[in-house]
Design an enzyme around this catalytic site. Structure first.
Site, PDB file in Angstrom:
ATOM      1  N   PRO A   1       0.063  -2.742  11.963  1.00  0.00           N
ATOM      2  CA  PRO A   1       0.508  -3.471  13.169  1.00  0.00           C
ATOM      3  C   PRO A   1       1.972  -3.899  13.192  1.00  0.00           C
ATOM      4  CG  PRO A   1      -0.745  -4.928  11.747  1.00  0.00           C
ATOM      5  CD  PRO A   1      -0.806  -3.560  11.116  1.00  0.00           C
ATOM      6  N   CYS A   2       2.861  -2.913  13.241  1.00  0.00           N
ATOM      7  CA  CYS A   2       4.289  -3.228  13.305  1.00  0.00           C
ATOM      8  C   CYS A   2       4.667  -3.864  14.641  1.00  0.00           C
ATOM      9  CB  CYS A   2       5.127  -1.987  13.032  1.00  0.00           C
ATOM     10  SG  CYS A   2       4.766  -0.593  14.097  1.00  0.00           S
ATOM     11  N   HIS A   3       3.808  -3.736  15.652  1.00  0.00           N
ATOM     12  CA  HIS A   3       4.087  -4.374  16.947  1.00  0.00           C
ATOM     13  C   HIS A   3       4.042  -5.897  16.831  1.00  0.00           C
ATOM     14  CE1 HIS A   3      -0.302  -3.905  16.808  1.00  0.00           C
ATOM     15  NE2 HIS A   3      -0.370  -4.981  17.604  1.00  0.00           N
TER      16      HIS A   3
END
Length: 180
Positions: A138-140
């Site tokens: 989950p780099c967002h």
């Protein structure tokens, strides 16, 4: 010699459309929303030039099902196997991203501090930008220190849509960084 294959499928759910790809070991790639097949093809040519792409919707069903549940708001984490390659530092950053809970954000500085490398914020940002498995890793959920959305391979519009889906309040992105 055994043929090296990366299997792929086009995932479509409501307004979302992205390519998913996997090796026999697990999910290895999630494309940007509405970016087209070229993005996947170019990534494979750059990272796995000896592999061939092969469409296999049946094999990719396990991944598509969990993505559908995520976009329906039913699933907050993924349980399928992943197969991602990067430098040891990149992998440490990607593993750290898994520690960010659904619906929360952290800053690049916080990730660097978590890794006990507080002076490596730019290297952390670079590793996050190289993440091949959007959403699943989950780099967002990583934002700028000032609370603003910054760099995302899928584009800032996609990042904002993902955070909205996870119900991260727009006025507290980056300020409310820990689960309550």
């Amino acid at each position: 010699m055994e043929r090296k294959i990366i299997y792929w499928s086009l995932f479509v759910h409501g307004p979302w459309e992205m390519y998913l790809a996997a090796t026999t070991q697990g999910l290895c790639y999630v494309g940007s929303d509405h970016k087209g097949f070229e993005e996947l093809k170019n990534w494979v040519q750059k990272k796995f030039p000896q592999h061939q792409l092969e469409q296999d919707d049946q094999r990719m069903h396990i991944y598509a099902d969990q993505f559908a549940e995520y976009f329906q708001g039913i699933r907050t984490s993924f349980t399928f196997p992943m197969d991602f390659y990067g430098t040891p530092f990149q992998q440490s950053v990607w593993n750290a991203l898994h520690e960010i809970p659904y619906g929360c954000t952290h800053t690049y500085s916080e990730i660097a501090e978590f890794l006990q490398k507080p002076k490596s914020v730019r290297a952390v940002a670079s590793a996050i930008g190289a993440n091949p498995i959007l959403i699943t890793v989950p780099c967002h959920r990583v934002i700028g220190k000032n609370g603003k959305l910054t760099g995302f391979r899928g584009g800032l519009k996609m990042k904002a849509k993902l955070l909205d889906l996870e119900k991260v309040p727009s006025n507290t992105k980056g300020l409310n960084t820990h689960a309550k």
